[in-house]
Write an enzyme that holds these catalytic residues in place. Structure first.
Site, PDB file in Angstrom:
ATOM      1  N   GLU A   1     -10.676   9.954   3.524  1.00  0.00           N
ATOM      2  CA  GLU A   1      -9.228  10.073   3.364  1.00  0.00           C
ATOM      3  C   GLU A   1      -8.703  11.050   4.419  1.00  0.00           C
ATOM      4  O   GLU A   1      -8.320  12.175   4.132  1.00  0.00           O
ATOM      5  CB  GLU A   1      -8.879  10.537   1.948  1.00  0.00           C
ATOM      6  CG  GLU A   1      -7.417  10.362   1.609  1.00  0.00           C
ATOM      7  CD  GLU A   1      -7.104  10.697   0.163  1.00  0.00           C
ATOM      8  OE1 GLU A   1      -5.925  10.611  -0.195  1.00  0.00           O
ATOM      9  OE2 GLU A   1      -8.025  11.035  -0.598  1.00  0.00           O
TER      10      GLU A   1
ATOM     11  N   HIS B   1      -5.448   8.933 -11.281  1.00  0.00           N
ATOM     12  CA  HIS B   1      -5.901  10.293 -11.614  1.00  0.00           C
ATOM     13  C   HIS B   1      -5.058  10.786 -12.791  1.00  0.00           C
ATOM     14  O   HIS B   1      -4.197  11.657 -12.644  1.00  0.00           O
ATOM     15  CB  HIS B   1      -5.749  11.233 -10.413  1.00  0.00           C
ATOM     16  CG  HIS B   1      -6.651  10.914  -9.275  1.00  0.00           C
ATOM     17  ND1 HIS B   1      -7.875  11.514  -9.101  1.00  0.00           N
ATOM     18  CD2 HIS B   1      -6.510  10.046  -8.240  1.00  0.00           C
ATOM     19  CE1 HIS B   1      -8.459  11.035  -8.007  1.00  0.00           C
ATOM     20  NE2 HIS B   1      -7.644  10.134  -7.471  1.00  0.00           N
TER      21      HIS B   1
ATOM     22  N   HIS C   1     -14.426   8.119  -3.366  1.00  0.00           N
ATOM     23  CA  HIS C   1     -13.288   8.433  -2.497  1.00  0.00           C
ATOM     24  C   HIS C   1     -13.862   8.584  -1.086  1.00  0.00           C
ATOM     25  O   HIS C   1     -14.794   9.367  -0.877  1.00  0.00           O
ATOM     26  CB  HIS C   1     -12.633   9.754  -2.902  1.00  0.00           C
ATOM     27  CG  HIS C   1     -11.724   9.659  -4.079  1.00  0.00           C
ATOM     28  ND1 HIS C   1     -12.133   9.168  -5.297  1.00  0.00           N
ATOM     29  CD2 HIS C   1     -10.405   9.992  -4.223  1.00  0.00           C
ATOM     30  CE1 HIS C   1     -11.115   9.212  -6.146  1.00  0.00           C
ATOM     31  NE2 HIS C   1     -10.063   9.704  -5.519  1.00  0.00           N
TER      32      HIS C   1
ATOM     33  N   ASP D   1      -3.035   5.455  -7.656  1.00  0.00           N
ATOM     34  CA  ASP D   1      -3.535   6.759  -7.262  1.00  0.00           C
ATOM     35  C   ASP D   1      -2.813   7.854  -8.046  1.00  0.00           C
ATOM     36  O   ASP D   1      -2.661   7.764  -9.248  1.00  0.00           O
ATOM     37  CB  ASP D   1      -3.420   6.954  -5.752  1.00  0.00           C
ATOM     38  CG  ASP D   1      -4.434   7.948  -5.192  1.00  0.00           C
ATOM     39  OD1 ASP D   1      -5.341   8.351  -5.931  1.00  0.00           O
ATOM     40  OD2 ASP D   1      -4.333   8.300  -4.011  1.00  0.00           O
ATOM     41  N   ASN D   2      -2.343   8.882  -7.393  1.00  0.00           N
ATOM     42  CA  ASN D   2      -1.812  10.065  -8.078  1.00  0.00           C
ATOM     43  C   ASN D   2      -0.363   9.873  -8.521  1.00  0.00           C
ATOM     44  O   ASN D   2       0.359   9.043  -7.985  1.00  0.00           O
ATOM     45  CB  ASN D   2      -1.921  11.286  -7.170  1.00  0.00           C
ATOM     46  CG  ASN D   2      -3.349  11.609  -6.813  1.00  0.00           C
ATOM     47  OD1 ASN D   2      -3.981  10.892  -6.036  1.00  0.00           O
ATOM     48  ND2 ASN D   2      -3.877  12.674  -7.371  1.00  0.00           N
TER      49      ASN D   2
END
Length: 442
Positions: free
Chosen positions: A237, A84, A234, A334-335
Site C-alpha cells: 500500500e 476494518h 494487506h 476498507d476504512n
C-alpha cells in the site's frame, strides 16, 4: 398490479415484475441482456425464497401480489470483502493530522492504546454493521488489529457479533499485524489461538519490503497449512515501484504449493511498475491462485498525498490487467471515518459507483458488478450470497434506476432492501449515538 416501492407489502410472497438485473449475477439462467448487461425479468418470490427468474412476461399468472418495478435495477444483497470494523468511526477523537499513510498509522496506534476496550470496539463495530445492513450488505470480512492485549479484547467481540448478526450479515474476521511480528513466536501463538477460538479460518498480515520478508512469509504459509487457514494480506500500500511484496507472496504460495485461498488487498504499487515487471507479477499472481481486492476510495484518499501538491495518480492497483489475466478481482469499502479514510459508510453501492469512476469500469465490459457480489462471496466461501438464483433467498436491493448511467448518477438513497422477501427498515444509525465514546484529539 402496483407500481412503485412505497406500496411494497410486508410480505414474503409476491412477484416483482419488469425488474432489470445484471445477467452476470443471475445463476443458471439464460437471459437476453442489453448492451449494459442488464436483463428485463420477472422475479417470483415464495415465502422469502426466489421461486423463479424469467424473462419479463413469460411467468404464468399466479394469485400473488404483483409489483411493477418499471425497469428498475435489482441487485442481490452485496458482499464487502475488506473492511476494518474495529477501526471505524474514531475520527472525531483521533484525526489524521496530515492525511498521510504514516499519519494514519500513528493516529490509529495511539487511539488503540488509549481507547479500544471491549465496550468501545463492540459499539463501533455494531454501528458499522447497522450501516452496512441498511445499505444492503449481506456479508462482511473485517480485519481485526491483532497486537498485544488487543488480541484478547477484539476477537471475543467479533465472535459475539458474528453470532448476534447471523441471518442478517455473515461476518468474518482476519487478523492484522505487521509482517515483522511473525518473528515473535509468542505473538504468532496468540494470534493462532484467537483465530482457532473465535475466527473463521483466516490468517493475514501487512506485507512490505523488509530483509526478512521471505522467511516471514514462509512462517505465515506454514502456520496456515498446519492449521488449515486461508490467507488474507494487506500488500504494497504505497506509491513506491520498489514495493513488490505481492511477487514475494506469489513465490511463497508456489513454493509451498498452497492449496487454500489467498486474497491480496491494495497492491497499489503494482500500477507503478514498468510494463514488463507488471506483466511478470500479474502472471505469477494468476499462477499462484491469488485473488486481488482494490480499495478505490481509501487509496484515492491516502496515496500520492503531499502537502500543497496535486496528486498525480489515483492510488488503485492494475485491476484491469489482473482481470484480463483471469485473476479474481474485487473492490470493497476498507476504512470508515477513521484516520485511514475520513469518509465512507460501508455502502457497497457507493463503492461500485465511485469505483466505476476511479477505476474506469465503464467502457470495459458489463460484468463489474461481480466485484462486489459473486466474486467476493465465492472467495469468502459463501456460495449462497451475492447472486440471484432460483431457490436462493430473496435478499435484494431494489432501485428506480433503469440503466447504469441512472444508477451511478445518483446515490440511490431511495433504494429498498429486501431480506427474505420483506422490506427492512433502512433508517441509518445517528452518529450522535457514538458521542459518549468520543473525545477531542489528544
Amino acid at each position: 398490479m402496483t407500481t412503485g416501492f412505497a406500496a411494497l407489502p410486508n410480505t414474503a410472497t409476491c412477484r416483482l415484475a419488469n425488474a432489470r438485473v445484471p445477467a452476470c449475477l443471475v445463476e443458471a439462467a439464460s437471459l437476453a441482456s442489453d448492451r449494459d448487461g442488464l436483463a428485463l425479468v420477472d422475479i417470483a418470490i415464495d415465502d422469502g425464497v426466489i421461486e423463479s427468474i424469467l424473462s419479463a412476461g413469460l411467468a404464468p399468472f399466479e394469485e400473488q401480489p404483483i409489483f411493477d418495478l418499471d425497469g428498475g435495477i435489482v441487485l442481490p444483497r452485496l458482499v464487502d470483502v475488506h473492511t476494518h470494523l474495529d477501526k471505524g468511526h474514531i475520527w472525531p477523537r483521533r484525526r489524521n493530522p496530515d492525511g498521510s499513510f504514516m499519519g494514519a498509522l500513528t493516529s490509529v496506534a495511539a487511539d488503540r492504546e488509549a481507547n479500544w476496550t471491549a465496550q468501545d470496539v463492540r459499539a463501533r463495530m455494531e454501528f458499522g454493521l447497522r450501516c452496512a445492513f441498511a445499505h444492503g450488505t449481506a456479508a462482511i470480512r473485517s480485519h481485526i488489529d491483532s497486537l498485544g492485549k488487543q488480541i484478547g479484547i477484539s476477537w471475543p467481540v467479533l465472535a459475539e457479533l458474528r453470532a448476534e448478526w447471523a441471518g442478517r450479515i455473515a461476518l468474518q474476521g482476519s487478523p492484522l499485524f505487521g509482517i515483522e511480528a511473525v518473528a515473535d513466536a509468542a505473538h504468532m501463538q496468540a494470534v493462532t489461538q484467537a483465530v482457532r477460538a473465535h475466527g473463521d479460518g483466516l490468517l493475514g498480515c501487512v506485507t512490505y519490503m523488509i530483509p526478512e520478508l521471505d522467511a516471514a512469509l514462509d512462517k505465515i504459509f506454514r502456520t496456515a497449512i498446519d492449521n488449515g487457514f486461508d490467507l488474507d494480506f494487506h500488500v504494497d500500500e504505497a506509491n513506491d515501484p520498489a514495493a513488490r511484496s505481492l511477487e514475494h507472496i506469489a513465490n511463497a504460495a508456489l513454493r509451498h504449493r498452497f492449496a487454500g485461498k489467498i486474497l491480496a488487498g491494495h497492491c497499489c504499487s503494482l500500477a507503478l511498475q514498468a510494463p514488463q515487471d507488471e506483466a511478470r507479477i500479474v502472471a505469477k499472481v494468476k499462477e499462484a491462485g491469488i485473488a486481488v481486492v482494490s480499495l478505490p476510495m481509501c487509496n484515492l484518499y491516502l496515496q500520492d498525498r503531499q502537502a500543497a501538491r496535486t496528486p498525480r495518480w489515483r492510488g488503485v492497483t492494475a485491476l484491469h490487467e489482473l482481470k484480463a489475466a483471469s485473476v479474481p478481482v474485487m473492490i470493497a469499502s476498507d476504512n470508515t471515518r477513521d484516520p485511514f479514510y475520513a469518509y465512507g459508510d460501508l455502502d457497497l453501492v457507493e463503492v461500485l459507483r465511485e469505483g466505476t469512476r476511479i477505476l474506469q469500469f465503464d467502457h470495459s465490459g458489463p460484468d463489474w458488478a461481480k466485484a462486489i457480489a459473486t466474486t467476493p462471496a465465492d472467495l469468502m466461501g459463501l456460495p449462497g450470497h451475492g447472486r440471484l438464483r432460483t431457490g436462493g433467498p430473496a435478499d435484494l436491493i431494489l432501485t428506480r434506476a433503469r440503466d447504469w448511467t441512472e444508477f451511478f448518477a445518483r446515490p440511490q438513497a431511495d433504494r429498498t432492501v429486501l431480506v427474505g422477501g420483506k422490506a427492512i427498515d433502512r433508517t441509518l444509525p445517528d452518529y450522535r449515538e457514538l458521542d459518549p465514546l468520543m473525545s477531542p484529539d489528544a
